[in-house]
Design an enzyme around this catalytic site. Structure first.
Site, PDB file in Angstrom:
ATOM      1  N   SER A 133      41.429  30.256 -42.994  1.00 15.70           N
ATOM      2  CA  SER A 133      41.169  31.440 -43.810  1.00 15.70           C
ATOM      3  C   SER A 133      39.669  31.734 -43.771  1.00 15.70           C
ATOM      4  O   SER A 133      39.119  31.891 -42.685  1.00 15.70           O
ATOM      5  CB  SER A 133      41.683  31.229 -45.238  1.00 15.70           C
ATOM      6  OG  SER A 133      41.537  32.411 -46.002  1.00 15.70           O
ATOM      7  N   HIS A 180      44.179  34.166 -41.878  1.00 24.61           N
ATOM      8  CA  HIS A 180      44.350  35.234 -42.865  1.00 24.61           C
ATOM      9  C   HIS A 180      43.540  36.449 -42.434  1.00 24.61           C
ATOM     10  O   HIS A 180      42.315  36.381 -42.354  1.00 24.61           O
ATOM     11  CB  HIS A 180      43.882  34.782 -44.244  1.00 24.61           C
ATOM     12  CG  HIS A 180      44.691  33.664 -44.823  1.00 24.61           C
ATOM     13  ND1 HIS A 180      44.250  32.884 -45.862  1.00 24.61           N
ATOM     14  CD2 HIS A 180      45.934  33.206 -44.521  1.00 24.61           C
ATOM     15  CE1 HIS A 180      45.178  31.989 -46.174  1.00 24.61           C
ATOM     16  NE2 HIS A 180      46.208  32.159 -45.361  1.00 24.61           N
ATOM     17  N   ASP A 194      46.794  27.416 -49.101  1.00 20.96           N
ATOM     18  CA  ASP A 194      47.759  27.778 -48.062  1.00 20.96           C
ATOM     19  C   ASP A 194      47.677  26.788 -46.904  1.00 20.96           C
ATOM     20  O   ASP A 194      46.594  26.486 -46.406  1.00 20.96           O
ATOM     21  CB  ASP A 194      47.477  29.199 -47.557  1.00 20.96           C
ATOM     22  CG  ASP A 194      48.558  29.711 -46.620  1.00 20.96           C
ATOM     23  OD1 ASP A 194      49.706  29.224 -46.715  1.00 20.96           O
ATOM     24  OD2 ASP A 194      48.261  30.596 -45.806  1.00 20.96           O
TER      25      ASP A 194
END
Length: 351
Positions: A168, A194, A290
């Site tokens: 991310s 992401h 995540d």
């Protein structure tokens, strides 16, 4: 103490909107709004902001030039505000290579729901940026990879193994740095970073130009081949499935998982299910959790798991959570991570 934020944008409307969004959050303090780089320079010196939101396209001095000067003179966490165009995406990745922490597309204000979602996202990114570690721009980030001796992988390893990568905040440069450590002949690689729709194709093209193997945006149902890396499209989950002995890509626009679409957890859970002990998973820099559930599932199915070390992470969130769960076999700083992973792959399935 509130996070001090400076907004730099030549659009009066965008400045006003971002300013109102920032002022709505008690954890943030709007210290100034600048219409160009000259005003921004004065305000940086005057207010010493913790985070700057920076438009790429500005008159007089563009956002990239200002960013380059800023990172040399007074390194500051910067979130780029990017146009949803091919040129805008290209400039965004150049900004990340120069040291920007993150980016967000310009707001689409065609519905109250869209406005609220954008406000939540920009506030989250500003708070994440305030916690980020500012790393020096990688000197080789924009140059193609040079040849070096790498351990040769057996044909069986290349044909049976699968490498999965999740990241991310800070991940675009970390993924590039990792892939540049790999040889041309590798098992299929699947990547979830992401990123919103409109940027992932440019990201894949950039990786393709700067690494030894082929990199592309994943397409529904395509077979995952050795010597290729596949990037999850923005706003779509990427999973793998196995059909007739071959791994294939599966795309969906299901609900957000762990707050994201694409989600690293979605990819990793599918890798655990279909690749199992033939999987090697890597969790890189990023805010939040995540990927922790998914990499734990890969570990439980006998796969090999790696996490980026704290010192080289822009944000040590996702790796930290996975490590905390006991799901990681090796914690390695980014400059050594590729070699460590290759050593493992070279040790399995020896012919």
């Amino acid at each position: 103490m509130a996070i001090k934020v400076l907004v730099v944008d030549d659009s009066t409307l965008i400045r006003s909107l971002l300013g109102k969004m920032i002022e709505s959050d008690p954890e943030l303090s709007l210290v100034g709004m600048a219409a160009d780089a000259y005003m921004a320079k004065d305000m940086v010196n005057q207010f010493r902001p913790d985070v700057i939101t920076l438009d790429i396209e500005m008159p007089k001095v563009d956002g990239l030039t200002f960013l380059d000067r800023l990172m040399k003179a007074r390194p500051t966490a910067v979130v780029m505000i990017s146009a949803l165009t091919e040129e805008g995406a290209d400039a965004t990745f150049n900004a990340l290579a120069l040291g920007a922490v993150d980016f967000i597309p310009k707001p689409k204000l065609d519905s109250p729901q869209g406005f609220n979602e954008y406000q939540d996202l920009i506030l989250e990114k500003i708070k994440s940026a305030a916690k980020a570690k500012l790393l020096k721009a990688l000197p080789s980030a924009s140059t193609p990879v040079k040849s070096s001796i790498k351990p040769a992988l057996s044909q069986r390893t290349v044909n049976t193994q699968l490498v999965a990568i999740g990241a991310s905040t800070g991940g675009t440069e970390a993924i590039l740095a990792l892939l540049k450590q790999f040889p041309a002949v590798m098992p299929p690689i699947v990547i979830t970073q992401h990123m919103p729709a409109g940027f992932t194709c440019t990201f894949a093209d950039r990786l393709n130009k700067l690494t030894r193997f082929n990199v592309k945006q994943a397409e529904e149902g395509e077979r995952l081949l050795p010597c290729y890396a596949y990037v999850a499209p923005g706003d779509q989950h990427l999973e793998i499935i196995k059909v007739g002995g071959s791994f294939k890509a599966k795309l969906s626009q299901g609900d957000k998982v762990s707050g994201h679409r694409p989600s690293v957890d979605v990819l990793f859970h599918s890798v655990a299910q279909y690749a199992g002990e033939n999987a090697t998973a890597v969790i890189l820099t990023g805010m939040g959790k995540d990927g922790a559930d998914g990499i734990e599932a890969i570990d439980m199915q006998g796969g090999k798991t790696f996490a980026q070390g704290e010192q080289s992470c822009v944000v040590f969130g996702m790796p930290k959570e996975a490590i905390k769960r006991g799901a990681i076999h090796h914690v390695v700083e980014l400059p050594q991570l590729g070699d460590k992973l290759l050593q493992y792959l070279a040790s399995v399935n020896r012919d």
